[in-house]
Design an enzyme around this catalytic site. Structure first.
Site, PDB file in Angstrom:
ATOM      1  N   ASN A 121      42.696  32.346  57.831  1.00  0.00           N
ATOM      2  CA  ASN A 121      43.611  32.926  56.841  1.00  0.00           C
ATOM      3  C   ASN A 121      43.720  34.402  57.184  1.00  0.00           C
ATOM      4  O   ASN A 121      42.829  35.187  56.871  1.00  0.00           O
ATOM      5  CB  ASN A 121      43.048  32.723  55.425  1.00  0.00           C
ATOM      6  CG  ASN A 121      43.853  33.466  54.375  1.00  0.00           C
ATOM      7  OD1 ASN A 121      44.993  33.865  54.621  1.00  0.00           O
ATOM      8  ND2 ASN A 121      43.260  33.646  53.191  1.00  0.00           N
ATOM      9  N   TRP A 122      44.800  34.738  57.843  1.00  0.00           N
ATOM     10  CA  TRP A 122      44.933  36.111  58.352  1.00  0.00           C
ATOM     11  C   TRP A 122      45.223  37.122  57.248  1.00  0.00           C
ATOM     12  O   TRP A 122      45.096  38.327  57.460  1.00  0.00           O
ATOM     13  CB  TRP A 122      46.060  36.177  59.386  1.00  0.00           C
ATOM     14  CG  TRP A 122      45.736  35.552  60.713  1.00  0.00           C
ATOM     15  CD1 TRP A 122      44.671  34.727  61.015  1.00  0.00           C
ATOM     16  CD2 TRP A 122      46.492  35.686  61.916  1.00  0.00           C
ATOM     17  NE1 TRP A 122      44.733  34.358  62.337  1.00  0.00           N
ATOM     18  CE2 TRP A 122      45.836  34.933  62.912  1.00  0.00           C
ATOM     19  CE3 TRP A 122      47.660  36.379  62.252  1.00  0.00           C
ATOM     20  CZ2 TRP A 122      46.308  34.849  64.225  1.00  0.00           C
ATOM     21  CZ3 TRP A 122      48.140  36.299  63.560  1.00  0.00           C
ATOM     22  CH2 TRP A 122      47.461  35.545  64.531  1.00  0.00           C
ATOM     23  N   LYS A 123      45.678  36.629  56.100  1.00  0.00           N
ATOM     24  CA  LYS A 123      46.062  37.536  54.998  1.00  0.00           C
ATOM     25  C   LYS A 123      47.143  38.505  55.486  1.00  0.00           C
ATOM     26  O   LYS A 123      47.977  38.124  56.295  1.00  0.00           O
ATOM     27  CB  LYS A 123      44.833  38.258  54.440  1.00  0.00           C
ATOM     28  CG  LYS A 123      43.698  37.272  54.147  1.00  0.00           C
ATOM     29  CD  LYS A 123      42.568  37.832  53.361  1.00  0.00           C
ATOM     30  CE  LYS A 123      41.524  36.738  53.146  1.00  0.00           C
ATOM     31  NZ  LYS A 123      40.445  37.141  52.279  1.00  0.00           N
ATOM     32  N   HIS A 139      45.296  30.759  46.635  1.00  0.00           N
ATOM     33  CA  HIS A 139      44.227  31.650  47.097  1.00  0.00           C
ATOM     34  C   HIS A 139      43.842  32.616  45.971  1.00  0.00           C
ATOM     35  O   HIS A 139      44.703  33.070  45.220  1.00  0.00           O
ATOM     36  CB  HIS A 139      44.669  32.426  48.344  1.00  0.00           C
ATOM     37  CG  HIS A 139      43.531  33.132  48.981  1.00  0.00           C
ATOM     38  ND1 HIS A 139      43.095  34.355  48.543  1.00  0.00           N
ATOM     39  CD2 HIS A 139      42.711  32.760  49.988  1.00  0.00           C
ATOM     40  CE1 HIS A 139      42.043  34.710  49.263  1.00  0.00           C
ATOM     41  NE2 HIS A 139      41.792  33.761  50.152  1.00  0.00           N
ATOM     42  N   GLU A 184      43.236  35.636  45.946  1.00  0.00           N
ATOM     43  CA  GLU A 184      43.959  36.923  45.954  1.00  0.00           C
ATOM     44  C   GLU A 184      45.336  36.770  45.307  1.00  0.00           C
ATOM     45  O   GLU A 184      45.840  37.701  44.673  1.00  0.00           O
ATOM     46  CB  GLU A 184      44.064  37.459  47.398  1.00  0.00           C
ATOM     47  CG  GLU A 184      42.710  37.999  47.855  1.00  0.00           C
ATOM     48  CD  GLU A 184      42.442  37.865  49.339  1.00  0.00           C
ATOM     49  OE1 GLU A 184      43.383  37.658  50.127  1.00  0.00           O
ATOM     50  OE2 GLU A 184      41.257  37.952  49.722  1.00  0.00           O
ATOM     51  N   GLU A 215      36.313  28.382  47.502  1.00  0.00           N
ATOM     52  CA  GLU A 215      36.075  29.775  47.863  1.00  0.00           C
ATOM     53  C   GLU A 215      35.586  30.548  46.645  1.00  0.00           C
ATOM     54  O   GLU A 215      36.397  30.995  45.822  1.00  0.00           O
ATOM     55  CB  GLU A 215      37.373  30.416  48.370  1.00  0.00           C
ATOM     56  CG  GLU A 215      37.929  29.770  49.620  1.00  0.00           C
ATOM     57  CD  GLU A 215      38.758  30.756  50.428  1.00  0.00           C
ATOM     58  OE1 GLU A 215      38.466  30.895  51.623  1.00  0.00           O
ATOM     59  OE2 GLU A 215      39.669  31.392  49.877  1.00  0.00           O
ATOM     60  N   GLY A 220      35.471  38.204  51.421  1.00  0.00           N
ATOM     61  CA  GLY A 220      35.616  39.541  51.983  1.00  0.00           C
ATOM     62  C   GLY A 220      34.501  40.492  51.573  1.00  0.00           C
ATOM     63  O   GLY A 220      34.598  41.698  51.771  1.00  0.00           O
ATOM     64  N   SER A 260      33.392  34.732  53.436  1.00  0.00           N
ATOM     65  CA  SER A 260      32.476  35.373  54.378  1.00  0.00           C
ATOM     66  C   SER A 260      31.797  34.395  55.340  1.00  0.00           C
ATOM     67  O   SER A 260      30.667  34.614  55.753  1.00  0.00           O
ATOM     68  CB  SER A 260      31.432  36.218  53.637  1.00  0.00           C
ATOM     69  OG  SER A 260      32.080  37.242  52.882  1.00  0.00           O
ATOM     70  N   GLY A 284      38.608  34.111  56.609  1.00  0.00           N
ATOM     71  CA  GLY A 284      39.427  35.320  56.511  1.00  0.00           C
ATOM     72  C   GLY A 284      39.091  36.286  57.629  1.00  0.00           C
ATOM     73  O   GLY A 284      39.568  36.167  58.759  1.00  0.00           O
ATOM     74  N   GLY A 285      38.244  37.268  57.328  1.00  0.00           N
ATOM     75  CA  GLY A 285      37.921  38.346  58.266  1.00  0.00           C
ATOM     76  C   GLY A 285      37.590  37.872  59.674  1.00  0.00           C
ATOM     77  O   GLY A 285      38.112  38.417  60.663  1.00  0.00           O
TER      78      GLY A 285
HETATM   79  P1  PGA Z   1      36.693  36.030  54.158  1.00  0.00           P
HETATM   80  O1  PGA Z   1      37.997  35.397  53.449  1.00  0.00           O
HETATM   81  O2  PGA Z   1      36.282  35.040  55.221  1.00  0.00           O
HETATM   82  O3  PGA Z   1      37.158  37.331  54.723  1.00  0.00           O
HETATM   83  O4  PGA Z   1      35.670  36.178  53.108  1.00  0.00           O
HETATM   84  C1  PGA Z   1      38.075  34.030  53.197  1.00  0.00           C
HETATM   85  C2  PGA Z   1      39.379  33.745  52.509  1.00  0.00           C
HETATM   86  O5  PGA Z   1      39.816  34.557  51.695  1.00  0.00           O
HETATM   87  O6  PGA Z   1      40.004  32.692  52.751  1.00  0.00           O
END
Ligand code: PGA
Length: 255
Positions: free
Chosen positions: A13-15, A98, A100, A170, A176, A216, A237-238
């Site tokens: 998930n590149w965001k 998600h 966010e 999640e 994050g 994470s 994500g990251g």
């Molecule tokens: P993260 O994000 O791996 O950076 O914690 C995961 C996500 O939001 O899907």
């Protein structure tokens, strides 16, 4: 319950990251690194990178997803993108719900359900995100929250359509933050989600459902998380922004 009944899928998930040249460089690196993966590999990228991603991954084992879609087929929704627009491009997956989106953009369980419905109608596969806030975990209501999010999101989804849904658990406090859920915590909630799905549908449908963990997950902790009985992959994500790290996670899921 048997882990071999379902497919492990690692999705990035590149965001809101990567310009087109940056996306091109990352995907080009990734293609070689994950070509022998024994799990599904998906990259969910910003809308502006979809075309680049689709072109570069054509003929590879990497599938492409978007990070959101609107629930209407078309109309006066400035700034939004419909599921049909994504499907027409050849996009296979879309992330919905998600945290966010829930936190910063007013996403509710009901709009998540509407978006899931639209994505399924357009023929897309859905990565449906659920997860509790830190305070909710402290209050001991993780199961209630995650159960409610799952039940509302799946309203009106048939057993046949469920085959095009992946659920990503999640915990919001782990996203994050570098604060990963322990493998036991991840497995416990993933297992709980499976019992909710078994009640809504049946045991066979629940056993076949891919339930990812996200929050994470990285090259260092993926092995342990992915070894859990009810953790069928990850939403990353990251660590999905670095080809080598993402490839290490894909390798861990291929074991
Ligand atoms: P993260 O994000 O791996 O950076 O914690 C995961 C996500 O939001 O899907």
């Amino acid at each position: 319950m048997n882990k071999t009944l379902r497919k492990a899928i690692i999705a990035g998930n590149w965001k809101m990251n990567k310009t087109r040249p940056e996306a091109k460089a990352l995907i080009t690196d990734l293609i070689g690194l994950v070509k022998d993966a024994d799990c599904g590999v998906v990259i969910c990228v910003p809308y502006t990178n979809l075309e680049t991603a689709l072109e570069l991954t054509a003929g590879t084992n990497i599938e492409v997803g978007a990070e959101n879609c609107h629930w209407a087929k078309s109309g006066a929704f400035t700034g939004e993108i419909s599921a049909d627009m994504l499907a027409e491009m050849g996009v296979g997956y879309v992330v919905i719900g998600h945290s966010e989106r829930r936190q910063y953009f007013g996403e509710t369980d009901l709009t998540v359900n509407q978006r899931v419905r639209a994505a399924l109608d357009a023929g897309l596969k859905v990565i449906l995100c659920v997860g509790e806030l830190e305070a909710q975990r402290e209050f001991g209501i993780t199961e209630e929250i995650v159960g409610m999010q799952t039940k509302v999101a799946l309203q009106g989804v048939s057993e046949q359509e469920l085959k095009r849904i992946i659920i990503a658990y999640e915990p919001v406090w782990a996203i994050g933050t570098g604060k990963t859920a322990t493998s036991a915590q991840a497995n416990e909630v993933n297992h709980y989600i499976r019992t909710v799905v078994a009640k809504l549908y049946n045991t066979a449908a629940a056993d076949a459902l891919t339930i990812q963990y996200g929050g994470s997950m990285n090259a260092g902790n993926a092995d342990e998380l992915l070894a859990q009985e009810d953790v069928d992959g990850g939403l990353i994500g990251g660590a999905s922004l670095k080809a080598a790290d993402f490839a290490t996670i894909v390798k861990a899921a291929s074991k």
